[in-house]
Structures are given as C-alpha cells and as structure tokens.
Design an enzyme around this catalytic site. Sequence first.
Site, short mmCIF file in Angstrom:
data_model
loop_
_atom_site.label_atom_id
_atom_site.label_comp_id
_atom_site.label_asym_id
_atom_site.label_seq_id
_atom_site.Cartn_x
_atom_site.Cartn_y
_atom_site.Cartn_z
CB ALA A 126 58.43 56.81 27.89
CD GLU A 160 60.43 63.50 30.96
OE1 GLU A 160 60.06 64.54 31.57
OE2 GLU A 160 59.99 63.20 29.85
N1 CO8 Z 1 54.54 54.20 32.45
C1 CO8 Z 1 54.03 53.02 32.82
N2 CO8 Z 1 52.88 52.87 33.49
C2 CO8 Z 1 52.20 53.99 33.79
C3 CO8 Z 1 52.66 55.28 33.44
C4 CO8 Z 1 53.88 55.35 32.73
N3 CO8 Z 1 54.40 56.50 32.31
N4 CO8 Z 1 51.78 56.19 33.89
C5 CO8 Z 1 50.80 55.51 34.52
N5 CO8 Z 1 51.04 54.19 34.45
C6 CO8 Z 1 50.23 53.11 34.97
C7 CO8 Z 1 50.35 52.97 36.48
O1 CO8 Z 1 51.52 52.25 36.84
C8 CO8 Z 1 49.07 52.26 36.82
O2 CO8 Z 1 49.23 50.89 36.48
P1 CO8 Z 1 48.65 49.74 37.49
O3 CO8 Z 1 47.16 50.01 37.58
O4 CO8 Z 1 48.98 48.47 36.81
O5 CO8 Z 1 49.35 49.96 38.80
C9 CO8 Z 1 48.07 52.84 35.83
O6 CO8 Z 1 48.85 53.39 34.76
C10 CO8 Z 1 47.21 53.93 36.41
O7 CO8 Z 1 48.07 54.92 36.96
P2 CO8 Z 1 47.99 55.42 38.49
O8 CO8 Z 1 47.39 54.36 39.34
O9 CO8 Z 1 49.35 55.94 38.84
O10 CO8 Z 1 46.95 56.62 38.33
P3 CO8 Z 1 46.83 57.90 39.28
O11 CO8 Z 1 45.54 58.56 38.94
O12 CO8 Z 1 47.07 57.52 40.71
O13 CO8 Z 1 48.05 58.85 38.85
C11 CO8 Z 1 49.51 59.93 37.29
C12 CO8 Z 1 48.09 59.40 37.56
C13 CO8 Z 1 49.80 61.14 38.17
C14 CO8 Z 1 49.56 60.36 35.82
C15 CO8 Z 1 50.53 58.82 37.57
O14 CO8 Z 1 50.12 57.64 36.87
C16 CO8 Z 1 51.93 59.12 37.16
O15 CO8 Z 1 52.62 59.88 37.82
N6 CO8 Z 1 52.40 58.51 36.04
C17 CO8 Z 1 53.74 58.66 35.57
C18 CO8 Z 1 53.94 60.02 34.95
C19 CO8 Z 1 55.36 60.16 34.51
O16 CO8 Z 1 56.28 60.20 35.29
N7 CO8 Z 1 55.53 60.24 33.19
C20 CO8 Z 1 56.84 60.41 32.60
C21 CO8 Z 1 57.41 59.09 32.29
S1 CO8 Z 1 59.10 59.18 31.84
C22 CO8 Z 1 59.06 59.60 30.25
O17 CO8 Z 1 58.04 59.80 29.64
C23 CO8 Z 1 60.39 59.68 29.65
C24 CO8 Z 1 60.32 60.33 28.31
C25 CO8 Z 1 61.60 60.15 27.64
C26 CO8 Z 1 61.81 58.71 27.41
C27 CO8 Z 1 62.57 58.54 26.23
C28 CO8 Z 1 62.88 57.07 26.11
C29 CO8 Z 1 63.94 56.85 25.12
#
Ligand code: CO8
Length: 256
Positions: free
Chosen positions: A66, A135
């Site tokens: 998300a 999460e």
């Molecule tokens: N949300 C928003 N932006 C994101 C997300 C995300 N989940 N994942 C990646 N991005 C963005 C980064 O912020 C970055 O943006 P910018 O270039 O503007 O800084 C861009 O995508 C590229 O990402 P990274 O630079 O971080 O890329 P890396 O190769 O360094 O890392 C990863 C890749 C490991 C996948 C890393 O991006 C990461 O850890 N992402 C988050 C993963 C995560 O924690 N996902 C779970 C999110 S919480 C969730 O899904 C809750 C579900 C339940 C919600 C229910 C709502 C009601």
Amino acid sequence: MNDRMTWIEIQDKIGWIKINREKKLNALNRDLIDELHERLVDFQKHSSVKVIILTGSGDKAFVAGADISEFSSFDPQQAEALALNGNRVLFDFIAQLEKPVIAAINGYALGGGLELAMACHLRIAAQHAKMGLPEVSLGVIPGYGGTQRLPALIGKGNAIQMILTGDMIGADKALQMGLVNQVVPAEKLLEAAINLAERLMKNAPHSIKNAIKALNAADGTSKGFQEETLQFSKCFGTADFEEGIAAFLEKRKPQF
Ligand code: CO8
C-alpha cells in the site's frame, strides 16, 4: 483507455491488467485501487474474457505494498475505512470474482502487494521475486486480508513466522511453502501465465465459477477478516505507528 495507472488488453480470451506505477514500485494508492476495481468490473462483464492475468510493470516490483505516504497521517477511523473499502472493492472482490485471476509476480510483492497476489486465485512468480508482509516493521499489521489468507496458504506456523518477523522470502521458498503455484525464469513469466490460463479455459466456465465459490467457503468465516480490520486500525495513531512510518519516509531504520 491505457493512459492511467493501469494498462489493459484483451487477447485470446485473456484480460490483461498491468499496474503501471513503476517509479513507486507499483504501490497501491486509493486512486489505483479504484481504477483496478473498474478494470475488474469491466472484465467480469466482458463475455470474451475467460481468465484475468494481473501483473506489475517493470521487472522490479509486482506491487511493493500500500502507498505508505498516503496513510501516514491516518487515525484509527480513517484506517478502518481504508481497509474496509480496499477489501470490498479490490481484495475480496478479486477473491470472489467468478473468473479466475492469476497473479504474475514479476518482482517484489510486499505488504498490500502480497495481499493482492494472495487474493488472486493462482500465483506464478518470477525467479527473482521477493515476498513478505513487512507491516510490523512500520508499526501496523496487514490490513488487506494477509493475516487470514497467508495461514490458509502456508499454514499458521509459517504465517506467524513471516508476519511477526516481517522477513521477505524468495520465490523458491514461496513455492516450497505453497505461497505460489509455480516459479519460472523472469523472461518466461507471462508465457507461463498464458499457459496456465489456457489450461483453465479448457474447463467448463460454470464449474470454474462454482469451484471458486466453494473454495472460498473453505477459507473460514468472515470473523477473522473483521478482527484483522479492528487490530489493523488500532495500530494507527500509536507512537509505534508514527515512528515506523516516519522511518520509512525518512529512509532510516525505525527505533521502537
Ligand atoms: N509506498 C510508497 N512508496 C513506495 C513504496 C510503498 N509501499 N514502496 C516503494 N516506494 C517508493 C519509494 O519511496 C521510492 O520513491 P522515491 O524514488 O520517490 O524515493 C520508490 O518507490 C523506489 O523505492 P526504493 O528507492 O525504496 O527502492 P529500493 O530498491 O531501495 O527498495 C524495497 C525496494 C525494498 C521494496 C523498498 O522500496 C521498500 O521497502 N518498500 C516498502 C515495502 C513495504 O514496507 N511495503 C508494505 C507497505 S505497508 C502495506 O502494504 C500495508 C498493507 C495494509 C494496508 C491496508 C490499508 C488499509
């Protein structure tokens, strides 16, 4: 038709949906969730679509979760509304769709991204795909069915380990656990999804529809999903939540 956050096409009775937010690793914001709903409704009605394949653009991510930036300031009520709406229009909607939906996991499937893949009826992963429910590292818990669908697929012991550690697993481990149905080299992913779709299409559509309904009933009652929404929303507004989300947005490790 293809100028938004999703790209769609109908080819040989397959309805393709590709999530097109590559720079944000295809993270699911509310507009994207609504758009996916619209696409699915169209494909559901379209008599020439027999199977749907859902994938992400690029080779890095299926869906990295998300969109964390979107719910950073939510309170428990807003979180509950977000989860209920997302489940209604996308996650449960897919699970209950009468046409089979195949997730072609082309990279990271994390948080809401793995929950999206798990809501699909079948999953094929590219060899380099990584999956997890991180999460708890953000001060929340899965809110889109992850606490219910993960144990149904891989057993409670494995699900507890994945959810409480937040660790990612690779495609081979996911296959071994039953989280995905097949693992293929990245360049063969779409071909494998088409092959699977063609096998499903040979069978009686009515039987497919009825089998999906019967299999969904085996997942247990709606009580577990309600409890997840409650526990998910209670995380919002806590000090842990503020620290977890701030750490992600500031690109640092959280200090709980
Ligand atoms: N949300 C928003 N932006 C994101 C997300 C995300 N989940 N994942 C990646 N991005 C963005 C980064 O912020 C970055 O943006 P910018 O270039 O503007 O800084 C861009 O995508 C590229 O990402 P990274 O630079 O971080 O890329 P890396 O190769 O360094 O890392 C990863 C890749 C490991 C996948 C890393 O991006 C990461 O850890 N992402 C988050 C993963 C995560 O924690 N996902 C779970 C999110 S919480 C969730 O899904 C809750 C579900 C339940 C919600 C229910 C709502 C009601």
